[in-house]
Design an enzyme around this catalytic site. Structure first.
Site, PDB file in Angstrom:
ATOM      1  N   PHE A  53       0.876  -1.167   0.000  1.00  0.00           N
ATOM      2  CA  PHE A  53       0.000   0.000   0.000  1.00  0.00           C
ATOM      3  C   PHE A  53       0.910   1.212   0.000  1.00  0.00           C
ATOM      4  CE2 PHE A  53       0.739  -0.991   4.419  1.00  0.00           C
ATOM      5  CZ  PHE A  53       0.885   0.236   5.040  1.00  0.00           C
ATOM      6  N   HIS A  54       0.348   2.381  -0.001  1.00  0.00           N
ATOM      7  CA  HIS A  54       1.144   3.607  -0.118  1.00  0.00           C
ATOM      8  C   HIS A  54       0.955   4.496   1.117  1.00  0.00           C
ATOM      9  CE1 HIS A  54       2.457   3.023  -4.252  1.00  0.00           C
ATOM     10  NE2 HIS A  54       1.295   2.423  -4.417  1.00  0.00           N
ATOM     11  N   PRO A  55       1.756   4.292   2.165  1.00  0.00           N
ATOM     12  CA  PRO A  55       1.598   5.132   3.348  1.00  0.00           C
ATOM     13  C   PRO A  55       1.984   6.593   3.105  1.00  0.00           C
ATOM     14  CG  PRO A  55       3.497   3.699   3.596  1.00  0.00           C
ATOM     15  CD  PRO A  55       2.794   3.276   2.344  1.00  0.00           C
TER      16      PRO A  55
END
Length: 131
Positions: A53-55
């Site tokens: 995912f893309h924090p």
């Protein structure tokens, strides 16, 4: 921010002895089709982590056509991930061989290219030289 497909399922993970002996699963997520996948793993013995995912996106991406959560909790989680990563990096004893080499390696020496119509990222860095 999660816009992935074809993530690694728990079943596939468990079918590979080398994976489940080396990594622990920390979290699961569902993709847009409802398929559950592994979203965070960490090594059992080493400071190795992987996220699916893309924090960083809630802090830095404002592309209105993406479903990026910019709530207070989302921002706090992004900051937590950043702080965790930085603290892990600080544990390293690696360093540059000299100050000039370090200076020439810094991101400030590169100019990001801005893109308005790219769906995934609004700006990108291109590195044309080897260090």
């Amino acid at each position: 921010m999660n816009n992935h497909r074809m993530g690694l399922s728990v079943e596939t993970f468990n079918n590979f002895t080398s994976l489940h002996q080396f990594f622990d699963i920390l979290s699961l997520n569902d993709d847009k089709s409802g398929n559950t996948f592994i979203s965070v793993i960490e090594s059992k013995e080493y400071p190795i982590y992987a996220v699916m995912f893309h924090p960083e996106k809630p802090l830095f991406e404002w592309y209105e056509k993406e479903d990026i959560n910019h709530s207070t909790n989302s921002i706090k989680f992004s900051q937590y991930c950043s702080n965790f990563f930085i603290n892990e990096c600080k544990k390293s004893s690696h360093s540059f061989s000299d100050q000039d080499f370090e200076y020439n390696s810094l991101i400030y020496n590169y100019i990001p290219k801005r893109f308005k119509n790219i769906k995934t990222y609004q700006q990108l860095y291109f590195f044309n030289q080897t260090i």
